[in-house]
Scaffold this active site. Structure first.
Site, short mmCIF file in Angstrom:
data_model
loop_
_atom_site.label_atom_id
_atom_site.label_comp_id
_atom_site.label_asym_id
_atom_site.label_seq_id
_atom_site.Cartn_x
_atom_site.Cartn_y
_atom_site.Cartn_z
CB CYS B 78 -0.99 -0.04 1.17
SG CYS B 78 -2.33 1.15 1.01
CG HIS B 170 -2.90 -3.26 3.93
ND1 HIS B 170 -1.75 -2.58 4.22
CD2 HIS B 170 -3.77 -2.33 3.50
CE1 HIS B 170 -1.91 -1.30 3.98
NE2 HIS B 170 -3.14 -1.11 3.53
CD GLU B 172 0.25 -5.27 5.72
OE1 GLU B 172 0.30 -5.96 4.68
OE2 GLU B 172 0.05 -4.03 5.72
#
Lengths: 292, 191
Positions: B78, B170, B172
């Site tokens: 991002c 994302h 993560e």
């Protein structure tokens, strides 16, 4: 299929703000200064807390026109405040596309018993808290981010410290508590037991937790990071200081360098005077007592 | 092998957790000297304007440009992708590292209210990845050397060029998801 306004998406924006500084602004020009200094987001307001305190009266959501001007001026997320329990103000902010809504004790409460059911919204909410019970009640209502309340508009960090220490102390206690004690503890602090279990499992709040209310210098910001804050809100501290640009840059740098005293000394060197402060004993209104 | 996560601002902890699932040694990179200790670097999600300012303040900005010339592996998610891009079409004045030959539009899908989750297919992965797009950028143009590993709504969302990997979403933020991070670890390992 695309899913909008999910818990992951709402909580996720708060995760992106971590280790950052969110600054109160009242004009598009101030918003640009904040963005250039490295703010991760701005809070659009009609008046900063120090002026709300001075002028008194009822403090409401900022004018739509003002919020729109600020949204157009910067590329970083724009937050705006609504009165506690004011569902309609929140719906209006959601409709104009504000990125985060702060259901805030800094404004005059609209409801003396209930907060907004934030699960019903697609826009994420941040709420204030003074202790773990209050934080978990707000999360139960759907808050995707918490900020410890401190005492806004005072330039005095003592209440921010008190509230952050309180939340962290209770989290540490929960972490070490055997499971059979959790139900009784949840009852004592007025929090949903499922969330107390989650705090035990994670060893922290289930959402991001910023510090707020009285941060006026780079050292104040670093102190809040030392105590475990994920980032800081600076309200009156930037634009009530002598040189807002310098102060804003220095506070952003202090949040990066909070555990490096030499660098902290360097960034604190040339900030101009901070905002004038107020002792807690002098206050006619304690904003932190609003919220239930 | 040790992988660094750039510790300026953003969701640093989530990347560390994803790397730990892969049994990687990790290091938060806040200073120039930290950069010397890692074999690859993740630039996390956050605010690209803030991350850029702080990278310049610490001197990491110029150092990374030098290291990238030597093939130092970098993975951006991002904001990390925005920082790596060649240009930002709707913020030309915002300086970028220019290590990835793509043009991006910041907040391409709109404001937070337009943030979303969607299942995305990734080249080489059997099952789709849950993509979390938060005020995400849109890649509007890719250079000839850029490989597109995944697209959504006809736009690239995961791309690679040499030793640079970048996602507009994302990975993560999805608990238990480490397949995209594994791609990066393999890149660092020279596979």
């Amino acid at each position: 299929m695309e899913r909008h306004g999910t818990w992951t998406v709402k909580k996720g924006l708060a995760e992106m703000l971590k280790n950052g500084v969110i600054m109160d602004v009242t004009t598009a020009e101030q918003a640009k200064v904040a963005e250039a200094a490295g703010a991760v987001a701005v809070m659009a307001l009609e008046r900063v807390p120090a002026d709300i305190r001075k002028e008194g009266g009822v403090a409401r959501m900022a004018s739509i026109q003002k919020i729109r001007e600020i949204m157009e001026a910067v590329s970083i997320p724009v937050m705006a405040k609504v009165r506690i329990g004011h569902i309609a103000e929140a719906r209006i902010l959601e409709a104009i596309g504000v990125d985060f809504v702060d259901e805030s004790e800094v404004l005059t409460p609209a409801d003396d018993r209930y907060h907004i059911n934030k699960h019903e919204f697609k826009v994420p909410f941040v709420c204030g808290a003074r202790d773990l019970g209050e934080a978990l009640r707000r999360i139960a209502e759907g808050a995707a981010m918490i900020r410890t309340k401190g005492e806004a508009g005072t330039g005095n960090v003592v209440e921010a410290v008190k509230h952050m220490r309180q939340v962290m102390d209770e989290i540490r206690r929960v972490k070490n508590m055997p499971d059979e004690e959790l139900v009784t503890y949840a009852k004592e602090i007025g929090a949903p037991v499922e969330l107390v279990y989650e705090v035990k499992k994670l060893g922290r709040l289930p959402v991001v937790n910023f510090a707020a209310g009285g941060i006026a210098t780079p050292a104040d910001a670093a102190l809040m990071m030392m105590l475990g804050a994920d980032g800081v809100f600076v309200g009156s501290g930037i634009f009530k200081s002598k040189d807002p640009e310098k102060m804003a840059r220095a506070i952003v740098a202090a949040v990066l360098y909070w555990n490096d005293a030499k660098m902290l000394a360097k960034v604190s060197e040339d900030t101009g005077s901070p905002m004038p402060g107020k002792a807690v004993e002098e206050l006619a209104v304690k904003m932190q007592e609003r919220g239930w | 092998m040790k992988i660094g996560v750039l510790g300026m601002q953003g969701d640093i902890r989530e990347h560390i957790q994803a790397l730990r699932q892969l049994d990687c040694d990790t290091q938060i990179v806040k200073k120039l000297k930290d950069l010397k200790e890692v074999d690859g670097l993740i630039i996390p999600g956050g605010e690209s304007t803030t991350i850029t300012r702080l990278m310049k303040l610490t001197g990491i900005w110029d150092e990374i440009k030098e290291m990238a010339k030597e093939g130092f592996p970098i993975f951006g998610t991002c904001a990390g992708l925005v920082v790596l891009a060649r240009e930002i079409t709707n913020a030309k004045e915002q300086e970028t590292l220019g290590l990835l030959d793509v043009s991006v539009e910041r907040n391409g899908y709109g404001r937070q209210i337009n943030s979303f989750e969607a299942e995305i297919e990734v080249e080489g992965l059997e099952l789709p990845v849950r993509g979390v797009f938060i005020r995400a950028p849109i890649i509007t143009h890719v250079g000839d050397d850029v490989k597109v590993l995944s697209s959504h709504r006809g736009r690239p969302v995961l791309v690679a060029q040499g030793k640079v990997l970048a996602a507009t979403f994302h990975p993560e933020l999805v608990k238990g998801e480490s397949r995209i991070h594994r791609l990066f670890v393999e890149m660092v390992n020279g596979k």
